[in-house]
Scaffold this active site. Structure first.
Site, PDB file in Angstrom:
ATOM      1  N   GLY A  63       0.824  -1.202   0.000  1.00 45.01           N
ATOM      2  CA  GLY A  63       0.000   0.000   0.000  1.00 45.01           C
ATOM      3  C   GLY A  63       0.853   1.245   0.000  1.00 45.01           C
ATOM      4  O   GLY A  63       2.014   1.231  -0.442  1.00 45.01           O
ATOM      5  N   SER A  64       0.300   2.320   0.513  1.00 44.69           N
ATOM      6  CA  SER A  64       0.984   3.605   0.462  1.00 44.69           C
ATOM      7  C   SER A  64       2.144   3.658   1.442  1.00 44.69           C
ATOM      8  O   SER A  64       2.161   2.963   2.466  1.00 44.69           O
ATOM      9  CB  SER A  64      -0.004   4.727   0.787  1.00 44.69           C
ATOM     10  OG  SER A  64      -0.336   4.732   2.160  1.00 44.69           O
ATOM     11  N   THR A  65       3.103   4.521   1.132  1.00 46.19           N
ATOM     12  CA  THR A  65       4.236   4.714   2.032  1.00 46.19           C
ATOM     13  C   THR A  65       3.786   5.297   3.361  1.00 46.19           C
ATOM     14  O   THR A  65       4.313   4.936   4.423  1.00 46.19           O
ATOM     15  CB  THR A  65       5.285   5.610   1.358  1.00 46.19           C
ATOM     16  OG1 THR A  65       5.822   4.914   0.220  1.00 46.19           O
ATOM     17  CG2 THR A  65       6.421   5.955   2.308  1.00 46.19           C
ATOM     18  N   ALA A  69       0.949   4.789   4.971  1.00 41.36           N
ATOM     19  CA  ALA A  69       0.424   3.694   5.790  1.00 41.36           C
ATOM     20  C   ALA A  69       1.537   2.754   6.217  1.00 41.36           C
ATOM     21  O   ALA A  69       1.547   2.240   7.340  1.00 41.36           O
ATOM     22  CB  ALA A  69      -0.653   2.936   5.023  1.00 41.36           C
ATOM     23  N   GLY A  70       2.502   2.517   5.323  1.00 44.28           N
ATOM     24  CA  GLY A  70       3.612   1.639   5.648  1.00 44.28           C
ATOM     25  C   GLY A  70       4.436   2.144   6.819  1.00 44.28           C
ATOM     26  O   GLY A  70       4.910   1.357   7.644  1.00 44.28           O
ATOM     27  N   CYS A  82       1.786   0.756  -8.458  1.00 45.28           N
ATOM     28  CA  CYS A  82       2.933   1.297  -7.720  1.00 45.28           C
ATOM     29  C   CYS A  82       4.177   1.353  -8.588  1.00 45.28           C
ATOM     30  O   CYS A  82       5.058   2.190  -8.364  1.00 45.28           O
ATOM     31  CB  CYS A  82       3.183   0.489  -6.455  1.00 45.28           C
ATOM     32  SG  CYS A  82       3.497  -1.268  -6.757  1.00 45.28           S
ATOM     33  N   GLU A 111       3.458  10.497  -5.510  1.00 40.94           N
ATOM     34  CA  GLU A 111       2.751   9.434  -6.224  1.00 40.94           C
ATOM     35  C   GLU A 111       1.298   9.848  -6.454  1.00 40.94           C
ATOM     36  O   GLU A 111       0.539  10.041  -5.506  1.00 40.94           O
ATOM     37  CB  GLU A 111       2.808   8.130  -5.429  1.00 40.94           C
ATOM     38  CG  GLU A 111       2.270   6.941  -6.179  1.00 40.94           C
ATOM     39  CD  GLU A 111       2.462   5.630  -5.431  1.00 40.94           C
ATOM     40  OE1 GLU A 111       2.759   4.613  -6.075  1.00 40.94           O
ATOM     41  OE2 GLU A 111       2.306   5.620  -4.191  1.00 40.94           O
TER      42      GLU A 111
END
Length: 484
Positions: free
Chosen positions: A230-232, A234-235, A286, A386
């Site tokens: 997923g998104s950075t 959230a990561g 991605c 992004e």
């Protein structure tokens, strides 16, 4: 095809939800509800983790030999192969992936992953004996981590789910899958195939839910490892939780990849390639290479060729095999992309193709006009952030060294390509760009090789033996005491 569901897959069967909440799956093309499924709560996650915990701590799956687990997953693969068209159709319905892409990457590619992991598992060094440095032998084992929380995104839901579930299972783990609320339908079909293949009760559990419930799963004390795509943003949050708990974690995150067009590249072939690497899945990927780097000498020619290519792409109903660009997954995503298109103009980039507003001939659906910006400075937000939509930025470079510098001038490091008639020159560029996967005159993912990113594009790798290793713990056994 019946799409509505009223239960979760927990402990080997269909379990009634703990609450009455529901998720409405909405077609991004028609904006109509196409299915209703239960919305998972923290109580449902607790039940799923408890089932996975029992299956790991007490059940047969982790105690089977690798060969026995391979036999079950091989049966799953055979069943999956018979459902590729249905799986692709489900994903087109729920997230608007063009059927041309869905029938290439949304179901055949996951099946190819299964087969690749099976081949890797058959040759994997589950246990090996080494000569010890102190005398005698040392046994080195690779054992399962435990309960794995697998959290895939909505853009390629089966692709990212299979990349976690299958290596986790082959290694002897049990799994709780939390699919994105936009794309729960494909996981129901996957659950049916796993059960039919003979995966024991509790080994795989599936609860569709939103972000807050997902956070509960990540922090759950019964979970030993989190595998997230997923998104950075959230990561980072997931990594912080896992770091606090010393919980194993692998993260496949965002990208802002560059495609470098060298002066000797065949422009016709390059443009055909850029249609895929830049705009696959309507730009919702991605690995999409949305920064197109062209030399100042050939800049105008590249911009003109790209503009002609993108303006000729078919935009519309994702179920139409001729469609190349479908809708965004949700209205919020459409609005996000449109804000970036407006921002690009505000930043001073030149709009060459596209712009805001519905594509011609469409009045409903969460569509965005495929857009090309020229005169983009790499410091602009449209070049650094992004966007996750069909928006390309063409950036000028002075020479090859400058192109490599610009490609590396990003917080991300996931993918990239170089386009050239000189293979050796292309390989030289590929070795210098800091990205986890790179292509010369093409871009693909070979499931025998590791996939993942540098920098903020993630932690760990998927695919290949490295992807299987992510789901194992190393144990050293000393069978005899060395003479001292």
């Amino acid at each position: 095809m019946t799409l509505d569901r009223d239960a979760f897959f927990i402990d080997g069967g269909w379990a009634a939800p703990a609450t009455t909440g529901t998720i409405q799956v909405v077609s991004p093309h028609s904006e109509q509800v196409v299915a209703t499924v239960p919305e998972g709560s923290t109580a449902d996650i607790d039940a799923a983790v408890a089932a996975a915990r029992r299956a790991f701590d007490e059940g047969p799956w982790p105690r089977m030999s690798p060969e026995e687990r391979i036999e079950v997953i091989q049966a799953f693969s055979m069943l999956y192969a018979g459902k590729l068209a249905e799986m692709a159709e489900l994903i087109t319905i729920e997230m608007g992936s063009p059927t041309s892409f869905a029938n290439l990457a949304q179901s055949p590619a996951p099946w190819m992953q299964i087969e690749s992991f099976l081949a890797i598992a058959r040759e994997f060094a589950w246990e090996e004996t080494r000569p010890g440095a102190l005398g005698g032998d040392v046994i080195v084992r690779r054992e399962p981590v435990g309960v794995v929380a697998a959290i895939p995104p909505w853009n390629v839901p089966q692709f990212t789910t299979i990349s976690k579930v299958v290596p986790a299972l082959l290694a002897g783990n049990t799994v709780v899958v939390k699919p994105a609320p936009e794309t729960p339908l494909d996981t129901y079909l996957m659950a049916e195939l796993l059960a039919e293949a003979g995966v024991p009760a509790g080994v795989v559990n599936i609860v569709a839910a939103g972000r807050e419930v997902g956070e509960h799963l990540v922090a759950h004390p019964g979970v030993d490892k989190v595998a997230f795509t997923g998104s950075t943003a959230a990561g980072r949050k997931i990594a912080a939780v896992c770091g606090e708990q010393l919980k194993r974690v692998s993260l496949e995150l965002g990208g802002k990849s560059a495609a470098i067009v060298l002066d000797d590249a065949d422009l016709g072939a390059t443009m055909e390639g850029l249609k895929f690497v830049g705009l696959m899945n309507s730009g919702q990927a991605c690995v999409a290479q949305t920064r197109i780097l062209a030399s100042r000498k050939n800049y105008a020619a590249v911009v003109d060729a790209l503009a002609e290519t993108v303006s000729g792409m078919s935009v519309g109903d994702p179920a139409d095999p001729a469609t190349e660009i479908g809708p965004m997954v949700a209205q919020r995503q459409q609005e996000r992309v449109e804000k970036y298109i407006a921002l690009g103009q505000e930043e001073g980039a030149r709009l060459v193709v596209g712009g805001n507003g519905m594509p011609d001939g469409l009045s409903t659906g969460w569509y965005v006009r495929p857009t090309v910006f020229a005169d983009v400075d790499n410091r602009m937000r449209i070049a650094q952030e992004e966007i996750f939509g069909p928006v390309l930025s063409v950036i000028a470079y002075d020479d090859v060294d400058d192109a490599v510098r610009i490609a590396n001038d990003s917080d991300y490091g996931l993918a990239g390509t170089v386009w050239t008639a000189d293979q050796e020159a292309g390989l030289d560029v590929a070795r210098r760009v800091r990205a986890g996967t790179y292509g010369v005159n093409t871009y693909t993912m070979d499931f025998a090789a590791p996939f993942g990113g540098f920098k903020t594009s993630g932690i760990g790798r998927e695919f290949g033996p490295e992807g299987l290793e992510q789901y194992t713990e190393l144990k050293s056994i000393y069978p005899t005491a060395p003479a001292m």
